[in-house]
Design an enzyme around this catalytic site. Sequence first.
Site, PDB file in Angstrom:
ATOM      1  N   MET A  97      15.345 -70.561  53.965  1.00 30.78           N
ATOM      2  CA  MET A  97      15.519 -69.350  54.752  1.00 30.78           C
ATOM      3  C   MET A  97      16.990 -68.944  54.725  1.00 30.78           C
ATOM      4  O   MET A  97      17.853 -69.734  55.115  1.00 30.78           O
ATOM      5  CB  MET A  97      15.108 -69.622  56.199  1.00 30.78           C
ATOM      6  CG  MET A  97      13.625 -69.921  56.358  1.00 30.78           C
ATOM      7  SD  MET A  97      13.117 -69.909  58.079  1.00 30.78           S
ATOM      8  CE  MET A  97      14.168 -71.169  58.773  1.00 30.78           C
TER       9      MET A  97
ATOM     10  N   GLN B  77      15.810 -70.758  44.811  1.00 34.93           N
ATOM     11  CA  GLN B  77      14.983 -69.552  44.863  1.00 34.93           C
ATOM     12  C   GLN B  77      15.761 -68.327  44.391  1.00 34.93           C
ATOM     13  O   GLN B  77      16.888 -68.088  44.824  1.00 34.93           O
ATOM     14  CB  GLN B  77      14.480 -69.310  46.282  1.00 34.93           C
ATOM     15  CG  GLN B  77      13.452 -68.188  46.283  1.00 34.93           C
ATOM     16  CD  GLN B  77      12.937 -67.877  47.660  1.00 34.93           C
ATOM     17  OE1 GLN B  77      13.689 -67.406  48.505  1.00 34.93           O
ATOM     18  NE2 GLN B  77      11.659 -68.122  47.890  1.00 34.93           N
TER      19      GLN B  77
ATOM     20  N   CYS C 181      10.155 -62.081  50.888  1.00 33.96           N
ATOM     21  CA  CYS C 181      11.119 -61.602  51.875  1.00 33.96           C
ATOM     22  C   CYS C 181      10.800 -60.169  52.302  1.00 33.96           C
ATOM     23  O   CYS C 181      10.687 -59.273  51.463  1.00 33.96           O
ATOM     24  CB  CYS C 181      12.526 -61.666  51.305  1.00 33.96           C
ATOM     25  SG  CYS C 181      13.723 -61.161  52.533  1.00 33.96           S
TER      26      CYS C 181
ATOM     27  N   LYS D 254       6.835 -67.704  45.457  1.00 29.13           N
ATOM     28  CA  LYS D 254       6.563 -67.635  46.897  1.00 29.13           C
ATOM     29  C   LYS D 254       6.216 -66.187  47.218  1.00 29.13           C
ATOM     30  O   LYS D 254       6.965 -65.270  46.855  1.00 29.13           O
ATOM     31  CB  LYS D 254       7.830 -68.056  47.658  1.00 29.13           C
ATOM     32  CG  LYS D 254       7.895 -67.616  49.098  1.00 29.13           C
ATOM     33  CD  LYS D 254       7.534 -68.757  50.038  1.00 29.13           C
ATOM     34  CE  LYS D 254       7.501 -68.324  51.484  1.00 29.13           C
ATOM     35  NZ  LYS D 254       8.761 -67.879  52.023  1.00 29.13           N
TER      36      LYS D 254
ATOM     37  N   ARG E  36      10.887 -71.944  60.047  1.00 24.39           N
ATOM     38  CA  ARG E  36      11.617 -71.784  61.305  1.00 24.39           C
ATOM     39  C   ARG E  36      11.533 -72.977  62.234  1.00 24.39           C
ATOM     40  O   ARG E  36      12.526 -73.321  62.892  1.00 24.39           O
ATOM     41  CB  ARG E  36      11.111 -70.521  62.036  1.00 24.39           C
ATOM     42  CG  ARG E  36      11.486 -69.237  61.308  1.00 24.39           C
ATOM     43  CD  ARG E  36      10.737 -68.056  61.852  1.00 24.39           C
ATOM     44  NE  ARG E  36       9.305 -68.161  61.610  1.00 24.39           N
ATOM     45  CZ  ARG E  36       8.410 -67.278  62.019  1.00 24.39           C
ATOM     46  NH1 ARG E  36       8.806 -66.236  62.716  1.00 24.39           N
ATOM     47  NH2 ARG E  36       7.127 -67.434  61.746  1.00 24.39           N
TER      48      ARG E  36
END
Length: 316
Positions: free
Chosen positions: A1, A54, A84, A124, A210
């Site tokens: 993230m 990524q 995203c 992803k 998260r």
Amino acid sequence: MSGSTDAAFRRQAVRFGAEAVVSEMVAGETLAMARPDVVRRTCRHEGKGRWIVQLAARRPEDMRRGAELLAEAGVDQIDINMGCPSRQVTGGQSGSALMKEPDLAKAIIDAALEGAGGLPVSLKMRLGWDSDMLNAPELAQYAEHVGLCMLAVHGRTRCQYYKGQADWARVSDTVNAVALPVVVNGDIGSVEDADKALQQSGAHGVMVGRSAVGRPWMLGEISAHLAGRTNWSEPSAAEKHESLIEQIEDSMTLYGTCLGLRIVRKHISASIDWLANDWSDTERREIRSAACKFVEPAPLFDFLNRVYADKWSVAA
Ligand SMILES: Cc1cc2nc3c(=O)[nH]c(=O)nc-3n(C[C@H](O)[C@H](O)[C@H](O)COP(=O)(O)O)c2cc1C
């Protein structure tokens, strides 16, 4: 993230038993500009486990170049970002915006494979752009056809951002469309969630974002549970404290003292949230707020020593 799972955090995730960690997203164009801070901070690897970086790009040539540079740098795997939702990223047609333009998405996948030159490439993505365009299974089939090694699906559409609950059952459409391993993602914060997400999606593994912030050991707990290892035990408060100090020190090494302390604040805050003490909400808020005001490491470390020993006080 982006902004959270930096190299300092990933080191702690690996320390506590995460099976694999993925770098924050890095833009192919940024890599192509050869900014040394990007390679040093974002892509940095501890040398333990697979080195997965990524990549995001809105133009196939940027994806290709970025993948070439990562392959030259020696990464083990490249992960393509089509998840995203940020307008900054989707406005530029990368991230999950690519799911709205399947032809471009496929061209980006092709470019990543070309640039990677034989390295494993994963993808992803989200369920789709919106509820009328749930095209993750179609992209998954293309990804399988051209030779990607793995997929991760966040059980929300781009238009949902982070609202509502991730739909793990809907991820099964992708799982059933391909023979590739699929990892389910979204709102997994415990071994119970991991079990439910796997059961509802039929996926082969889980990805956690998260809820690992402030408690990276939770990744090890889930890994141990899924591997059937029954000897996992929660780290002691002393180990958690030591881990946080190491992360703060790593953050200062990565970004310099001032920026490093600022960047690591969200982790300090989250760590305090996860500390098992019988503090009231107000006390916990005060501790968090005090811990986030330090601009020098020594007084911060002193304060944290007292917090972890439950002998804190917040000066008026
Ligand atoms: C602040 C923030 C930054 C993120 N950055 C990335 C990113 O760089 N690459 C990515 O694939 N997903 C990114 N995500 C999405 C997460 O990886 C994940 O798919 C999403 O948060 C749902 O999983 P979770 O509930 O376990 O967090 C980000 C999410 C947040 C909240």
